[in-house]
Design an enzyme around this catalytic site. Structure first.
Site, PDB file in Angstrom:
ATOM      1  N   SER A  44       0.825  -1.207   0.000  1.00 27.27           N
ATOM      2  CA  SER A  44       0.000   0.000   0.000  1.00 27.27           C
ATOM      3  C   SER A  44       0.863   1.262   0.000  1.00 27.27           C
ATOM      4  CB  SER A  44      -0.884  -0.007   1.253  1.00 27.27           C
ATOM      5  OG  SER A  44      -1.727   1.105   1.258  1.00 27.27           O
ATOM      6  N   GLY A  45       0.597   2.168  -0.943  1.00 29.97           N
ATOM      7  CA  GLY A  45       1.173   3.516  -0.906  1.00 29.97           C
ATOM      8  C   GLY A  45       2.678   3.629  -1.067  1.00 29.97           C
ATOM      9  N   ASP A  75      -6.784  -2.378  -1.383  1.00 28.04           N
ATOM     10  CA  ASP A  75      -7.805  -3.093  -2.160  1.00 28.04           C
ATOM     11  C   ASP A  75      -7.674  -4.616  -2.053  1.00 28.04           C
ATOM     12  OD1 ASP A  75      -9.093  -0.769  -3.313  1.00 28.04           O
ATOM     13  OD2 ASP A  75      -7.262  -0.510  -4.481  1.00 28.04           O
ATOM     14  N   HIS A  94      -6.299  -3.396 -10.586  1.00 27.46           N
ATOM     15  CA  HIS A  94      -7.191  -2.270 -10.318  1.00 27.46           C
ATOM     16  C   HIS A  94      -6.437  -0.979 -10.615  1.00 27.46           C
ATOM     17  CE1 HIS A  94     -10.037   0.444  -8.651  1.00 27.46           C
ATOM     18  NE2 HIS A  94      -9.276   0.792  -7.641  1.00 27.46           N
ATOM     19  N   HIS A  96      -7.136   3.545 -11.653  1.00 24.09           N
ATOM     20  CA  HIS A  96      -8.057   4.648 -11.898  1.00 24.09           C
ATOM     21  C   HIS A  96      -7.703   5.249 -13.254  1.00 24.09           C
ATOM     22  CE1 HIS A  96      -8.926   5.332  -7.308  1.00 24.09           C
ATOM     23  NE2 HIS A  96      -9.221   4.111  -7.714  1.00 24.09           N
ATOM     24  N   ASP A 119     -12.768  -8.169 -29.718  1.00 22.98           N
ATOM     25  CA  ASP A 119     -11.666  -9.137 -29.703  1.00 22.98           C
ATOM     26  C   ASP A 119     -11.367  -9.638 -28.283  1.00 22.98           C
ATOM     27  OD1 ASP A 119     -11.027  -9.330 -32.382  1.00 22.98           O
ATOM     28  OD2 ASP A 119      -9.601  -7.666 -32.331  1.00 22.98           O
ATOM     29  N   HIS A 168     -16.081   5.029  -9.172  1.00 21.46           N
ATOM     30  CA  HIS A 168     -14.784   4.594  -8.669  1.00 21.46           C
ATOM     31  C   HIS A 168     -13.838   4.309  -9.833  1.00 21.46           C
ATOM     32  CE1 HIS A 168     -12.393   1.606  -5.930  1.00 21.46           C
ATOM     33  NE2 HIS A 168     -11.638   2.527  -6.488  1.00 21.46           N
ATOM     34  N   TYR A 226      -7.363 -17.401 -34.536  1.00 17.62           N
ATOM     35  CA  TYR A 226      -6.518 -16.210 -34.610  1.00 17.62           C
ATOM     36  C   TYR A 226      -5.108 -16.532 -34.070  1.00 17.62           C
ATOM     37  CZ  TYR A 226      -4.856 -11.494 -33.462  1.00 17.62           C
ATOM     38  OH  TYR A 226      -4.125 -10.342 -33.353  1.00 17.62           O
TER      39      TYR A 226
HETATM   40 ZN   LIG Z   1      -9.533   2.477  -6.449  1.00 17.75          ZN
END
Ligand SMILES: [Zn+2]
Length: 230
Positions: A44-45, A75, A94, A96, A119, A168, A226
Site C-alpha cells: 500500500s502507498g 484493495d 485495479h 483509476h 476481440d 470509482h 486467430y
Molecule cells: Zn480504487
C-alpha cells in the site's frame, strides 16, 4: 518464499505506469499461486520508482499476511473475494485509468462499438452499482468484491474480464498478472475510443451481433483460429 511469483507481480505492477494507467501510487496488480492458495500483491502507498520484487506482500485466501514487511494494498480484500469466486482467474488489476474511470464516474457500462472491444470482451463492459452506506461502513473493499461476484453469478467472467465500479474505477483480470494488465490496457483504449465514438456520433448504435461474435470467437473458445498454433 514464492520468489518467482513476487518477481512476476513486481514486473506486472511496473507495467501500469509504463502504459500510463496510473498516477502517483494509484493502482495495483496481484497474482495467485493456486497450488498454495497464496497471492502476491503490491504494498500500500509505496512509490513505483522505489518498488522492488521483495516488497510484494504475500497473502492467503483467509486474508492473513504470509510474508512481507509492508501492509498490502488497501484493495486486497476486493482481490481476495474475486480469487475465491472466480477459480479460472490467476491475476487481477485495479487502476483509476482516466478513460475507463470516466465511464465509471458517469455510471455507464461501455457499449461494444467495434472489433477492438469485441476481440477481448464479449458485449457491454458492465458498470456495477454504488455500495449502500451500510455496505461501505461494514467492509468497503470486501463488499466491492462481493458486489462484483454477485453481478457475475449468472454471467461469464472469462468472456468479460473487466468491470467498472460506479463512481470509482475499473477492475480487470486474466489467467495471470500479465494478462490482467494486458486487459487493463485494452479496456482503457476501448473506453477512450467509445467516448470519442459517441462524441462524433451521439446516435451511434452498437456493433452488429454477428460481427461481435466473429471477432470474439475467432480468438476464444474451441474453434479459435486467430494467431499461431502453440
Ligand atoms: Zn480504487
Amino acid at each position: 518464499m514464492l520468489e518467482e511469483l513476487k518477481q512476476r507481480v513486481y514486473e506486472a505492477n511496473m507495467q501500469l505506469p509504463k502504459h500510463g494507467l496510473v498516477t502517483f501510487t494509484w493502482g495495483n496488480v496481484s497474482e495467485i499461486d493456486r497450488e498454495s492458495g497464496i497471492f502476491a500483491i503490491k504494498p500500500s502507498g509505496v512509490d513505483y520508482e522505489k518498488l522492488t520484487p521483495e516488497d510484494m506482500v504475500l497473502m492467503d485466501l483467509d486474508g492473513n499476511k504470509v510474508e512481507g514487511k509492508y501492509n498490502p494494498s488497501s484493495d486486497t480484500p476486493t482481490h481476495l473475494e474475486l480469487y475465491k469466486a472466480f477459480p479460472k482467474i490467476g491475476g487481477i488489476v485495479h487502476t483509476h485509468s482516466p478513460w475507463a474511470t470516466s465511464w465509471a464516474q458517469a455510471g455507464r457500462g461501455i457499449p461494444c462499438y467495434g472489433t477492438t472491444h469485441a476481440d477481448y470482451m464479449y458485449g457491454e463492459i458492465p458498470c456495477v452499482r454504488n455500495l449502500t452506506k451500510e455496505e461501505i461502513d461494514e467492509a468497503y473493499e470486501k463488499n466491492t468484491g462481493v458486489l462484483i461476484v454477485e453481478y457475475f453469478r449468472d454471467k461469464d467472467y472469462v468472456g468479460m474480464p473487466a468491470v467498472l465500479c460506479k463512481n470509482h474505477g475499473p477492475f480487470t483480470w486474466g489467467k495471470d498478472g500479465a494478462e490482467a494488465v494486458h486487459n487493463a490496457v485494452v479496456l482503457e483504449e476501448v473506453a477512450k475510443m467509445a467516448a470519442r465514438t459517441e462524441m462524433i456520433n451521439p446516435r451511434v448504435k452498437t456493433a452488429p451481433q454477428e460481427l461481435m461474435d466473429k471477432h470474439y470467437y475467432r480468438k476464444h473458445g474451441a474453434n479459435a483460429y486467430y494467431g499461431q498454433k502453440e
